[in-house]
Design a protein around this motif. Structure first.
Motif, short mmCIF file in Angstrom:
data_model
loop_
_atom_site.label_atom_id
_atom_site.label_comp_id
_atom_site.label_asym_id
_atom_site.label_seq_id
_atom_site.Cartn_x
_atom_site.Cartn_y
_atom_site.Cartn_z
N ARG A 1 0.88 -1.17 0.00
CA ARG A 1 0.00 0.00 0.00
C ARG A 1 0.91 1.22 0.00
NH1 ARG A 1 -5.24 0.23 3.72
NH2 ARG A 1 -5.95 -1.05 1.99
N VAL A 2 0.51 2.26 -0.75
CA VAL A 2 1.35 3.45 -0.94
C VAL A 2 0.54 4.70 -0.59
CG1 VAL A 2 2.66 4.80 -2.65
CG2 VAL A 2 2.58 2.29 -2.82
N VAL B 1 -3.37 -2.69 -8.25
CA VAL B 1 -4.43 -3.67 -8.02
C VAL B 1 -5.63 -3.06 -7.29
CG1 VAL B 1 -3.00 -5.74 -8.16
CG2 VAL B 1 -3.22 -4.56 -5.97
N THR B 2 -5.41 -1.95 -6.59
CA THR B 2 -6.49 -1.27 -5.89
C THR B 2 -6.17 0.22 -5.84
OG1 THR B 2 -6.70 -3.18 -4.43
CG2 THR B 2 -7.83 -1.21 -3.74
N ILE B 3 -7.19 1.05 -5.99
CA ILE B 3 -7.02 2.49 -5.76
C ILE B 3 -7.98 2.89 -4.64
CG2 ILE B 3 -6.25 3.02 -8.10
CD1 ILE B 3 -9.06 4.22 -8.58
N ASN B 4 -7.63 3.95 -3.95
CA ASN B 4 -8.46 4.44 -2.85
C ASN B 4 -9.42 5.50 -3.37
OD1 ASN B 4 -9.60 5.37 -0.50
ND2 ASN B 4 -7.67 5.95 0.47
N GLU B 5 -10.61 5.07 -3.76
CA GLU B 5 -11.62 6.01 -4.26
C GLU B 5 -11.99 7.05 -3.19
OE1 GLU B 5 -12.84 6.28 -7.24
OE2 GLU B 5 -12.47 4.35 -8.21
N PRO C 1 -2.92 10.69 6.81
CA PRO C 1 -1.98 10.29 5.76
C PRO C 1 -1.57 8.82 5.83
CG PRO C 1 -0.91 11.72 7.36
CD PRO C 1 -2.37 11.73 7.67
N TYR C 2 -1.56 8.23 7.03
CA TYR C 2 -1.17 6.83 7.16
C TYR C 2 -2.37 5.90 7.34
CZ TYR C 2 3.35 9.02 7.91
OH TYR C 2 4.49 9.77 7.76
N GLY C 3 -3.57 6.45 7.32
CA GLY C 3 -4.78 5.65 7.49
C GLY C 3 -5.61 5.69 6.23
N ASP C 4 -6.78 6.31 6.33
CA ASP C 4 -7.71 6.36 5.19
C ASP C 4 -7.20 7.23 4.05
OD1 ASP C 4 -9.46 4.66 6.46
OD2 ASP C 4 -10.73 6.26 7.23
N GLY C 5 -6.09 7.93 4.22
CA GLY C 5 -5.54 8.79 3.17
C GLY C 5 -4.56 8.10 2.24
N TRP C 6 -4.52 6.75 2.25
CA TRP C 6 -3.62 6.02 1.34
C TRP C 6 -4.06 6.21 -0.11
CZ3 TRP C 6 -5.52 1.84 -1.54
CH2 TRP C 6 -6.77 1.36 -1.17
N PHE C 7 -3.16 5.91 -1.06
CA PHE C 7 -3.42 6.16 -2.48
C PHE C 7 -3.75 4.89 -3.27
CE2 PHE C 7 -1.97 10.14 -1.25
CZ PHE C 7 -2.03 11.04 -2.27
N ILE C 8 -2.80 3.96 -3.33
CA ILE C 8 -2.97 2.77 -4.16
C ILE C 8 -2.36 1.54 -3.49
CG2 ILE C 8 -2.93 4.09 -6.34
CD1 ILE C 8 -0.04 3.00 -6.75
N GLU C 9 -2.73 0.39 -4.02
CA GLU C 9 -2.01 -0.85 -3.71
C GLU C 9 -1.40 -1.35 -5.01
OE1 GLU C 9 -4.15 -3.83 -1.53
OE2 GLU C 9 -4.40 -2.49 0.19
N LEU C 10 -0.13 -1.74 -4.91
CA LEU C 10 0.61 -2.26 -6.06
C LEU C 10 0.94 -3.73 -5.84
CD1 LEU C 10 3.46 0.37 -6.68
CD2 LEU C 10 1.61 -0.18 -8.26
N GLU C 11 0.84 -4.52 -6.91
CA GLU C 11 1.40 -5.86 -6.91
C GLU C 11 2.84 -5.68 -7.36
OE1 GLU C 11 -0.60 -9.91 -8.01
OE2 GLU C 11 -0.04 -8.82 -9.82
#
Length: 131
Positions: free
Chosen positions: A27-28, A80-84, A97-107
């Motif tokens: 997660r990024v 693989v996932t984006i945070n809508e 910033p470290y909770g619900d403010g994440w951006f994407i998940e990468l494989e």
């Protein structure tokens, strides 16, 4: 300025954080330092699920009342996932910033790339040197 630097995360010189999420995924998001530098975030542009990136490729942008900043892939991989949630409510980047403010998940394409990222202590020293 006192910023939060969670010990379990990895960090980039461009102020992204990386959290291993299992199954060769990470997660990024943007660090507390980055969101403070930007000020009030008003717009976030994210990549599409399925997009692939090399490490350090631009994956999106963040607009604040002060500036527009690019967000970069910390490692190579496929989205693989984006945070809508942050598209709908960009202030989450500032508020959590470290909770619900994440951006994407990468494989992750190559897990060895994770070892090139900074641990929390190294990132804290990097911030001190940047002041």
């Amino acid at each position: 300025m006192i910023v939060t630097v969670p010990k379990e995360l990895k960090y980039t010189k461009e102020h992204e954080w990386v959290l291993p999420a299992g199954n060769n995924r990470v997660r990024v998001g943007l660090t507390d330092f980055a969101q403070r530098q930007l000020g009030d975030v008003v717009y976030v542009e994210l990549p599409k699920v399925g997009d692939t990136f090399a490490a350090e490729d631009e994956i999106g942008t963040v607009e604040s009342v002060k500036a527009v900043a690019e967000v970069f892939a910390p490692v190579a991989g496929k989205v693989v996932t984006i945070n809508e949630g942050i598209v709908e409510d960009p202030e989450l980047v500032n508020q959590e910033p470290y909770g619900d403010g994440w951006f994407i998940e990468l494989e992750v394409s190559d897990a060895k790339q994770l070892s090139s990222l900074m641990d929390a202590a190294t990132y804290e020293n990097f911030l001190k040197d940047a002041e």
